[in-house]
Design a protein around this motif. Structure first.
Motif, PDB file in Angstrom:
ATOM      1  N   GLU A   1      -0.281   1.160  -3.171  1.00 47.66           N
ATOM      2  CA  GLU A   1      -0.495   0.477  -4.334  1.00 47.66           C
ATOM      3  C   GLU A   1      -1.807  -0.436  -4.590  1.00 47.66           C
ATOM      4  OE1 GLU A   1       4.003   0.794  -4.062  1.00 47.66           O
ATOM      5  OE2 GLU A   1       2.396   0.413  -2.788  1.00 47.66           O
TER       6      GLU A   1
ATOM      7  N   ARG B   1       9.630   0.549  -6.442  1.00 50.56           N
ATOM      8  CA  ARG B   1       9.622   1.888  -5.604  1.00 50.56           C
ATOM      9  C   ARG B   1      10.812   2.582  -5.256  1.00 50.56           C
ATOM     10  NH1 ARG B   1       6.511   0.280   0.032  1.00 50.56           N
ATOM     11  NH2 ARG B   1       4.442   0.480  -0.784  1.00 50.56           N
TER      12      ARG B   1
ATOM     13  N   VAL C   1       1.054  -6.593  -6.163  1.00 51.66           N
ATOM     14  CA  VAL C   1       0.404  -5.662  -4.858  1.00 51.66           C
ATOM     15  C   VAL C   1       0.237  -6.562  -3.833  1.00 51.66           C
ATOM     16  CG1 VAL C   1      -1.249  -4.252  -4.125  1.00 51.66           C
ATOM     17  CG2 VAL C   1      -0.064  -3.615  -6.328  1.00 51.66           C
TER      18      VAL C   1
ATOM     19  N   ASN D   1       0.900  -0.907   0.109  1.00 55.82           N
ATOM     20  CA  ASN D   1       0.056  -0.145  -0.062  1.00 55.82           C
ATOM     21  C   ASN D   1       0.861   1.119  -0.030  1.00 55.82           C
ATOM     22  OD1 ASN D   1      -2.988  -0.146   0.090  1.00 55.82           O
ATOM     23  ND2 ASN D   1      -2.437  -1.810   1.621  1.00 55.82           N
TER      24      ASN D   1
ATOM     25  N   MET E   1       2.622   6.661   0.499  1.00 57.91           N
ATOM     26  CA  MET E   1       3.613   6.033  -0.145  1.00 57.91           C
ATOM     27  C   MET E   1       4.971   6.404   0.484  1.00 57.91           C
ATOM     28  SD  MET E   1       5.053   4.073  -2.363  1.00 57.91           S
ATOM     29  CE  MET E   1       3.960   3.918  -3.992  1.00 57.91           C
TER      30      MET E   1
ATOM     31  N   THR F   1       7.745  -5.046  -7.564  1.00 59.03           N
ATOM     32  CA  THR F   1       7.191  -3.916  -6.967  1.00 59.03           C
ATOM     33  C   THR F   1       8.208  -3.197  -6.031  1.00 59.03           C
ATOM     34  OG1 THR F   1       4.961  -4.677  -7.014  1.00 59.03           O
ATOM     35  CG2 THR F   1       5.110  -2.675  -5.695  1.00 59.03           C
TER      36      THR F   1
END
Length: 421
Positions: A145, A190, A327, A143, A163, A186
């Motif tokens: 995402e 980031r 996610v 999250n 984020m 992911t």
């Protein structure tokens, strides 16, 4: 004898709550007791929103469950469809967990999961600072995402703040553990290759000794089927959280097209939804409005009965909404594979579970949102009802799990990673 290391786990939900993460953390904690003394900080049992009377008299409760010390926090009751009540409940856990941390003695390690979103990571950082311990951040769901993927919030400032905080939690961890290859990707995205946190991949699991294939005529499977009107029918089952991240409101419209469907051996086709969640009422209303006698809703099953309910399905649905790839990873899959049943995967290409289904030969998959493809796939499974091909699909999933995805394999990986971080 070497003195055991002290490990604190922030679990949010823990046994007897039915949350999948609570069950995973229970088995993880009990499985690591040979090398750690473990304390769990969690809420009083309240996954479905209500709290039993015996947990309403104190702010904190101390228990011991199978060798694990459990510190419980009383939180406000909530309604899963009401955002404000959910936020109050989550904040009650967050601030209660902070206060409870001071009640725990010296620690070597602090372990937290990504639930509740953002705050799960932050409480781990605070625990690390307060206890001067190493911090392991277990990301089950990314999250913001996930929030963005399902449109739960579209406030750009809020999403940016979320984020920043979750990246902050990752940066201040000594180890980040994710549960899928796509989730590792992911994490890399980031940080765009800059100062990537120490990261490891460890799959979730089901206890393969508790969930396993049973014969069709097993007494308790037959009792379950008769209780819910499934006896003598071809059952396509969805078992798990009936919530926001599975596109079930659209999939139910596809299921409507199979009203009156029968298999080649003349069995009625029924779709069974086992569980509860924030959109259950919407599905129930849709089914009533459209007179869908081919759909049955069944409440959550006690863990002791889960093997019988999973074995009552001839085929299982494993679903994620579009945008969830990288996610979140649907942990329910491990139970489906363990039960030796074929799987209809509505999952994005190259997501962890889609990869596992394809690698093992445990079923067929198509993309979320491809409703024509979903209809075609369901139709194929109905056409193949009772065939050796479906039986082999289920067997392949169980065989692959026994070789690669057992509880013992994953827990040993956790022990090794934590001690080496």
């Amino acid at each position: 004898m070497t003195e055991k290391k002290q490990l604190l786990i922030y679990a949010h939900y823990y046994i007897p709550d039915t949350a999948s993460t609570g069950q995973i953390l229970r088995e993880l904690a009990e499985g690591m007791l040979d090398i750690f003394d473990i304390t769990v900080i969690c809420v009083v049992p309240s996954y479905l929103g209500t709290i039993e009377e015996n947990y309403k008299t104190q702010k904190y409760y101390e228990e011991e469950i199978n060798g694990v010390k459990v510190l419980r926090i009383r939180v406000p009751e909530f309604n899963k469809t009401n955002k404000i009540s959910r936020i109050k409940n989550i904040l009650g856990y967050f601030f209660g967990a902070m206060a409870t941390t001071f009640k725990v003695g010296k620690l070597d390690y602090v372990f937290s999961i990504s639930q509740p979103p953002i705050l799960g990571g932050l409480i781990g950082v605070i625990g690390k600072w307060v206890k001067h311990a190493k911090y392991i951040y277990n990301i089950q769901d990314f999250n913001p995402e996930q929030t963005m993927a399902v449109g739960y919030s579209k406030n750009p400032l809020l999403l940016k703040v979320m984020m920043w905080f979750d990246k902050f939690s990752c940066k201040h961890s000594d180890l980040v553990i994710t549960v899928g290859r796509d989730l590792v990707d992911t994490m890399k995205k980031r940080f765009k290759g800059k100062k990537l946190p120490n990261i490891a991949l460890i799959n979730n699991w089901i206890d393969e000794n508790q969930i396993y294939p049973l014969p069709r005529n097993h007494e308790k499977v037959v009792v379950f089927k008769k209780q819910y009107g499934l006896d003598g029918k071809f059952v396509i089952m969805y078992s798990g959280n009936i919530g926001l991240y599975y596109d079930l409101e659209n999939i139910i419209k596809v299921i409507e097209k199979f009203k009156g469907a029968k298999t080649p051996d003349v069995r009625d086709v029924v779709f069974a939804f086992v569980g509860a969640g924030s959109i259950l009422d919407k599905l129930v209303l849709y089914v009533r409005k459209h007179c869908m006698e081919n759909v049955v809703f069944i409440p959550y099953q006690d863990k002791a009965d889960l093997n019988y309910s999973l074995n009552a399905g001839d085929v299982h649905l494993c679903v994620n909404a579009k945008g969830i790839k990288g996610v979140s990873c649907p942990s329910k899959y491990y139970g489906l594979a363990a039960s030796g049943k074929p799987v209809i995967g509505i999952l994005e290409q190259d997501s962890e579970v889609q990869w596992l289904i394809e690698q093992s030969g445990n079923g067929l998959c198509c993309e979320p949102g491809d409703y024509a493809g979903i209809e075609k796939m369901i139709g194929w499974f109905i056409k193949m009802a009772g065939t050796v091909e479906l039986t082999d699909m289920g067997r392949k999933g169980r065989t692959y799990l026994e070789k690669n995805l057992t509880k013992e394999i994953s827990i040993e990986k956790y022990k090794k990673c934590i001690l080496e971080c």
